[in-house]
Design an enzyme around this catalytic site. Sequence first.
Site, mmCIF file in Angstrom:
data_model
loop_
_atom_site.group_PDB
_atom_site.id
_atom_site.type_symbol
_atom_site.label_atom_id
_atom_site.label_comp_id
_atom_site.label_asym_id
_atom_site.label_seq_id
_atom_site.Cartn_x
_atom_site.Cartn_y
_atom_site.Cartn_z
ATOM 1 N N CYS A 101 0.676 -1.287 0.014
ATOM 2 C CA CYS A 101 0.107 0.017 -0.046
ATOM 3 C C CYS A 101 0.819 1.215 0.106
ATOM 4 O O CYS A 101 0.426 2.306 -0.863
ATOM 5 C CB CYS A 101 -0.972 0.048 1.159
ATOM 6 S SG CYS A 101 -2.106 1.581 1.330
ATOM 7 N N CYS A 194 -6.426 -4.050 7.090
ATOM 8 C CA CYS A 194 -7.262 -3.345 7.003
ATOM 9 C C CYS A 194 -8.383 -3.729 6.075
ATOM 10 O O CYS A 194 -9.685 -3.447 6.411
ATOM 11 C CB CYS A 194 -7.048 -1.829 6.423
ATOM 12 S SG CYS A 194 -6.491 -1.705 4.850
#
Length: 363
Positions: A101, A194
């Site tokens: 990410c 997440c």
Amino acid sequence: MRVLAAMSGGVDSAVAAARAHAAGHDVTGVHLALARNPQTFRTGARGCCTLEDSRDARRAADVIGIPFYVWDMAEQFKADVVDDFVAEYAAGRTPNPCLRCNEKIKFEAVLDRAVALGFDAVVTGHHARLGADGLLRRSVDEGKDQSYVLAVLTREQLDRAVFPLGDSTKARVREEAAERGLAVADKPDSHDICFISDGDTQGFLQRQLGDAPGDIVDGRTGERLGSHNGAYGFTVGQRKGLDLRVPAADGRPRYVLSITPVTNTVTVGPREDLEVGVVTASKVIWHGESTSVECDVQLRAHGEVYPATVTIEGDTLTARLTSPARGVAAGQAIVAYQRSADGDIVLGSATITASAPLATARA
């Protein structure tokens, strides 16, 4: 300097934005909408991309007194992080989605868009430092240090990055948030992955990849010890959840030694068979002046550090460890650090492709 502050909705990014604003920079806050369902809402932060997080980020921006926007990057996040995560597990590797990410979203897509819009840099709440020499260093709070997941950044990306929290402990960051009147001062840290809201990674992968029954075998004898519903549910070094039907002759626990997607086989053995002395990696990002160096290497986020000799040949990094490491998984990052009086300096990183037993390393 005109800067874009990436605001996740947590305390770290809020204080980072506040510090940048207090330093006199022209700051604009942006929250990245990464969940494909815009109505996603969870109480308590497991991740950093919920509707609740977006609202927390907006409130923090209002308190700081900076403009605030939300950028929808859900499709790119799915392609570059979620789909990559699934594909890596399917290939028998163990990825680090936070590292991916940072690489693909926060410091590629976001930075590229920020520069195109006229911003000079991107501010984040990562716990890491950039020295006057422009080199990435560990945070002073080693327990919260995030230099490992930032080591994938290129020189050009680091030149446009600002990490205001690297000289502070997490406790001090929370104190400062309270002093500034930021409601996120006591918000729990994000944890786990997440995009897996319930924390059940194996269940998530099974829903994505389906059942794929295969064998669990003994690494020394080749004996079939049990079965599994998907090799993607295992990682090197894993001990729990093996459900072996044949007990070990010596009564000792067994660990996952390797995963072979071609045959859908999980190989297990005693703990000492996890020991490796040579680690090979590709996709090298290197900031060091020399391509052969004595340094420390870290093989997992918040993992143990090992003294090693690291050499770079083309796009291959080879680390020869001075003491054995266990549970080294392909797909993870190896990060090289050089010790200095001003904190450990990141020399570079690469993605682990293979490892060799200690006996092989000594041969």
